[in-house]
Structure formats: C-alpha cells, structure tokens
Design an enzyme around this catalytic site. Sequence first.
Site, PDB file in Angstrom:
ATOM      1  N   SER A 112       1.124  -1.020  -0.394  1.00 61.37           N
ATOM      2  CA  SER A 112       0.104   0.125  -0.208  1.00 61.37           C
ATOM      3  C   SER A 112       1.164   1.452   0.047  1.00 61.37           C
ATOM      4  O   SER A 112       1.311   1.776  -1.059  1.00 61.37           O
ATOM      5  CB  SER A 112      -1.185   0.455   1.244  1.00 61.37           C
ATOM      6  N   HIS A 113       0.651   1.480   0.813  1.00 57.71           N
ATOM      7  CA  HIS A 113       1.273   3.053   1.414  1.00 57.71           C
ATOM      8  C   HIS A 113       2.681   3.290   1.576  1.00 57.71           C
ATOM      9  O   HIS A 113       3.363   4.392   1.784  1.00 57.71           O
ATOM     10  CB  HIS A 113       0.504   3.974   2.381  1.00 57.71           C
ATOM     11  N   ASP A 276      -2.197   6.947  -3.626  1.00 56.09           N
ATOM     12  CA  ASP A 276      -1.030   5.985  -3.010  1.00 56.09           C
ATOM     13  C   ASP A 276      -0.672   4.928  -3.616  1.00 56.09           C
ATOM     14  O   ASP A 276      -0.891   4.695  -4.899  1.00 56.09           O
ATOM     15  CB  ASP A 276      -2.134   5.673  -0.963  1.00 56.09           C
ATOM     16  N   ASP A 278      -0.847   1.886  -4.039  1.00 56.56           N
ATOM     17  CA  ASP A 278      -1.789   0.763  -5.188  1.00 56.56           C
ATOM     18  C   ASP A 278      -3.022   1.460  -5.283  1.00 56.56           C
ATOM     19  O   ASP A 278      -3.612   0.335  -5.822  1.00 56.56           O
ATOM     20  CB  ASP A 278      -1.997  -0.436  -3.847  1.00 56.56           C
ATOM     21  N   ASP A 280      -5.510   3.053  -3.795  1.00 59.44           N
ATOM     22  CA  ASP A 280      -7.014   2.712  -2.555  1.00 59.44           C
ATOM     23  C   ASP A 280      -7.038   3.655  -2.606  1.00 59.44           C
ATOM     24  O   ASP A 280      -8.042   3.703  -1.499  1.00 59.44           O
ATOM     25  CB  ASP A 280      -6.954   1.399  -2.024  1.00 59.44           C
ATOM     26  N   ARG A 281      -5.885   4.490  -1.857  1.00 59.21           N
ATOM     27  CA  ARG A 281      -6.137   5.750  -1.122  1.00 59.21           C
ATOM     28  C   ARG A 281      -6.105   7.380  -1.967  1.00 59.21           C
ATOM     29  O   ARG A 281      -6.170   7.252  -2.556  1.00 59.21           O
ATOM     30  CB  ARG A 281      -5.246   6.223  -0.028  1.00 59.21           C
ATOM     31  N   LYS A 375     -11.409   0.118  -0.813  1.00 59.45           N
ATOM     32  CA  LYS A 375     -11.347   1.162  -1.030  1.00 59.45           C
ATOM     33  C   LYS A 375     -10.724   1.564  -2.111  1.00 59.45           C
ATOM     34  O   LYS A 375     -10.344   1.119  -3.041  1.00 59.45           O
ATOM     35  CB  LYS A 375     -11.229   1.731   0.004  1.00 59.45           C
TER      36      LYS A 375
HETATM   37  C1  G1P Z   1      -4.118   1.465   8.213  1.00 68.62           C
HETATM   38  C2  G1P Z   1      -4.635   2.993   8.189  1.00 68.62           C
HETATM   39  C3  G1P Z   1      -6.336   1.767   7.919  1.00 68.62           C
HETATM   40  C4  G1P Z   1      -6.487   1.242   6.431  1.00 68.62           C
HETATM   41  C5  G1P Z   1      -4.524   0.600   6.384  1.00 68.62           C
HETATM   42  C6  G1P Z   1      -4.905  -0.691   4.936  1.00 68.62           C
HETATM   43  O1  G1P Z   1      -2.930   0.994   9.013  1.00 68.62           O
HETATM   44  O2  G1P Z   1      -5.355   2.896   9.733  1.00 68.62           O
HETATM   45  O3  G1P Z   1      -7.445   2.947   7.880  1.00 68.62           O
HETATM   46  O4  G1P Z   1      -7.944   0.084   6.509  1.00 68.62           O
HETATM   47  O5  G1P Z   1      -3.323   0.963   7.322  1.00 68.62           O
HETATM   48  O6  G1P Z   1      -4.568   1.174   4.226  1.00 68.62           O
HETATM   49  P1  G1P Z   1      -3.086   0.538  10.231  1.00 68.62           P
HETATM   50  O7  G1P Z   1      -1.798   0.526  10.560  1.00 68.62           O
HETATM   51  O8  G1P Z   1      -3.767   1.437  11.249  1.00 68.62           O
HETATM   52  O9  G1P Z   1      -3.649  -1.033  11.289  1.00 68.62           O
HETATM   53 ZN    ZN Z   2      -3.468   1.491  -0.416  1.00 67.42          ZN
END
Ligand code: G1P
Ligand code: ZN
Length: 542
Positions: A112-113, A276, A278, A280-281, A375
């Site tokens: 992801s991010h 981000d 991938d 989804d954000r 998302k």
């Molecule tokens: C974080 C975000 C959460 C999101 C997840 C995946 O998780 O807070 O809302 O769904 O990334 O993108 P966390 O690191 O808080 O467990």
């Molecule tokens: Zn992501």
Amino acid sequence: MRSVTHSTQPIEGQKPGTSGLRKKTPVFMRPHYLENFVQSIFDTVGARGKTFVLGGDGRYFNDRAAQVILKMAAANGVARMIVGQGALLSTPAASHLIRLNETDGGIILSASHNPGGPTEDFGVKFNMPNGGPAPEAVTEAMFARTREIAEYRILEGAEVDLSAPGRVTLGAMQVDVVDPVADYAALMESLFDFEAIRALVKSGFTMRFDGMCAVTGPYAHEILERRLGMAEGTVVQGAPLPDFGGHHPDPNPTWAHALMEEMMGPKAPDFGAASDGDGDRNMIVGRGIYVSPSDSLAVLAANAHLAPAYKGGLKGVARSMPTSCAVDRVAKALRIEAYETPTGWKFFGNLLDAGRATLCGEESFGTGSDHVREKDGLWAVLLWLNILAVRKASVAEILHDHWKTYGRNYYSRHDFEALDTHAAEEMMSRLKASIPTLPGTEIEGLAILSADDFAYHDPVDGSVARAQGVRVRFTDGSRIVLRLSGTGTEGATLRLYLERYEPDPSRHDLDPQEALGPVIRAAHALAGIREQIGRDRPNVIT
Ligand code: G1P
Ligand code: ZN
C-alpha cells in the site's frame, strides 16, 4: 515443464495484519518465504480448477513475485489466472476484475502506502470472490497453515511473458494477461456523469493529480486526461516506479507536500488530488483548502445523489471507529443507518454485500462504495469531480456550506512511529486497565462520559472483533481514540485520533491543531504518552 514439490519448514511470523502480510522486502525474498505463504493461501482457499486474479502496485520484487505465484498456481492445479499487464493492477482494479469475471478471488502484491525498494516494504494479500480482503477467519486459517506447512508445489521452467495483453498457457493453466486500466475505466464511466465533468473542464476548470510514482498514474492519465479531456500534464509523477521515486507513496499533507504547496500557492488549480502506492487511498485538496478524509466522506455522503450511480440515494454509510463522526450527522439527516466498524477495509465487506451500506470510509484517506470491495482512490476523485460539475461551486464553498449545515467535526490523527514494541504495548495495557475508573472523572478540564475498548459485533454474520482500540468520549462530544497500527513493519506505531465538534459557524475556520488543543492535552495526560513511550510529539500529523 515439470511440477516439483519442495519440502519446507514453517517460518515464524507469517501473520497477516490489517491488510495482508507485510514485511521488509529482503524478508520476503528469503528462501521459501513467499512460497510458504502462497502455498498456505492455496491450501486454505483451494486451488484445483479455480480462477484467480493477480497483480500488484509495481513495487520492487512485484515482477519476480508474480512469476513465482504463477508457477505455484499452475503446479497447484489452478485453471486460469487473470493477470494485469506487467503484473500491474491497482487494488481497486483487482477487486473489480475479481467481481467482473466471477473468479474465486485474487492475490494482490502490495504494501500500500509503505515505501518500496530493495530495503523497503513488500506485501501479499488475498481477496475473496466478492472482491474484498479476506476476513479474519480466513487470514487466521492461512496463518495457522503457515505454522504447519511441510511442502510447496511449483512448476520448473520458463517464465510467463506479461509484457502485452493476450492469452498464454503455463503447463495446463491458462493465463490471461489483461490491460490493467480498461475494465476499471469503463466501470468509472458507468458510475459518473463524464459528460458533465467534460463540460466543467471545457469551462476552464483545472486540476493537479499526483500519482506519487505509484500504480494510479496510468489510470489517471487514461481517465482524467484522455477520457475527461483535462490538459496533458494534469497528472504528475504518473509513471509507476519500483521504488516510487524514493518517496513515501502516502497521500497525506506530509508526504504529498509538493501538491499541498501548489494547492496553497498563488497559482493553484481548482482541484488537487493524490493517490497511494496501490491506488486505493486518496487525498482531496481544493484551491487554498485541505479536505480531511473524514470531512470528504461526509461531503460525499451528502452529495452522492448528484452522481448517476447513487441518484436513488444511499442504503447506509459505514465508517471505521476512529474516523470522525461527521458522516453520522449526514446519515441522520438522510435517515439512513450509520455503521461503526473496526479499522481495516475488510470489515465493510459484509455490510456492502448485504446491501446495508453504499458508502464507506476511513480517516486514513480511504473512501469507497459498493462498486468494488476495496477503497478506491480515483473513484473518490471522480465523485468529487461529479459533485463539483453539478453544483458549480468551489471545494471551499462546498466544505463551508457543509459545516454550516452539519457543524464541523475538527479532527486530527497523530502518529508516533517506530516505538519500542514492549513500551507501546505496556502503555496500551495500562490504559485499558484504567478504563473502568474513567467515566465521571475530569481530565484537563474535560469531563469523561464513557470509555471502552471497542468491540464490533458484525450485524450480518454475527462475528465479534474485540480489542479494536480504546475510545474515550467526553461530555462535550469530543472524543479520543488510541490504537496500535497493524500495518507497520518496524517496531510499533501508536495512532492517536482526536475529535471535537463545533456547531458555531463563526468558529469553523480555526487551525484544527488549535481547535483540538484541550483534547490533545487530555489524551497525553490520560495515556501518559511521554512517561510511557518517551515521546512528546508525533512524527506525522494528518
Ligand atoms: C492503516 C490505516 C487503516 C487502513 C490500513 C490499510 O492501518 O489506519 O485505516 O485500513 O492502513 O490501508 P493501521 O496501520 O492503522 O493498522
Ligand atoms: Zn493502499
């Protein structure tokens, strides 16, 4: 081509977190690491005769991991794999392909991010036939499997050419290499009024989209520039790179600071957005005004009916527990249900499948609807564009108007990263132990109304998720939430979520950090943050 069975041994710690299994890339590249986890996925969900989708965000090791997974799928008897060209698929596009082709699920390669590269992060996630992340019962079964695994199967021989769309075979398995963008772009065109957005663009409306050198670039070029007619150059950092250009592909004011500076500067376009790693954000910014994800969710819920896909209204809305309560106020006005779920998109799946919620969102820059089961960054951008095109108002006007109607939920998240895991856990246990003594007491001038460790009772399947974060509510409507991150790969991260409601329109233009001052002080006093983890200030404020 020959299928071989390798003997292996369980590897410690292959436990999926908030969103799949995430580790440092060198860990994933260790002998048998990826193979053990993938075999555990197949052993859990079955492989023989099945069809899966495969793709990822293009980060370092994405291409090689995809080849390993294809060979393992073939050796495990999978009938067909649908793979994004170049092994690329944004997470929402993968979710859509899983649903569109009525497959048995999909494997998404992404962290992801989190940054990518030889020493950064990698991840593998399994999504179900509904297109959504595997629920906890399934990821637990996968984890259990990783602890007893003794062998994995893989094909020996040539790799699959993923460089162009088309059909090839790998052993007895069919591999369909697909354009990663086409089906997703068609879905977006079916949801929104592209005609109205094109007219807005023709009238001189300008936008900047920051792809953050991640997977959304190709999607944004196609949809924003080619289909909606925005000027070339609207999309910046639009080519996906294995290390995301050395950046942190996380669309928030800290990591997307170039976009923030442009949007707050004298030559700001009308609208700005970023996505981000991938895809989804999303982060939404207007000229001179930042839209917090919690506010964005509320505005989208209040205005969704202006887009063709949602013109019949919303069945309900859902937000993760730490997300601000702004959307609840909209739901109340619309007389629809507002659900509160634990952090992580997987908890929205049942509500979406059961038709109880149409729109979902998290404070962590995640917004989406029942069009997929993830998302979806570009979806949020397009819904905003559709609303702007219909209302013919600026982002600032829409936001102020929203606050005037519903009041403003001042909101911020403070992250304390790379903490000593033991100290962080210790702090949380102390806080949890103090819960029963809190109601009725006062801290920093705020009176505590209630406190609990959030437990979610899924109204659809009856499952219960406990210990999802400590929430403390004050009598004036303010709220603090504390939880430890489940996506980090180094030490522990404390997330502190802060919220305060302000009904008075003359007080809607305060700096959120100032407006939240008393709540921030109360949180620090309550949890003993400095004493317990040795930090006065967060590393990231969103
Ligand atoms: C974080 C975000 C959460 C999101 C997840 C995946 O998780 O807070 O809302 O769904 O990334 O993108 P966390 O690191 O808080 O467990
Ligand atoms: Zn992501």
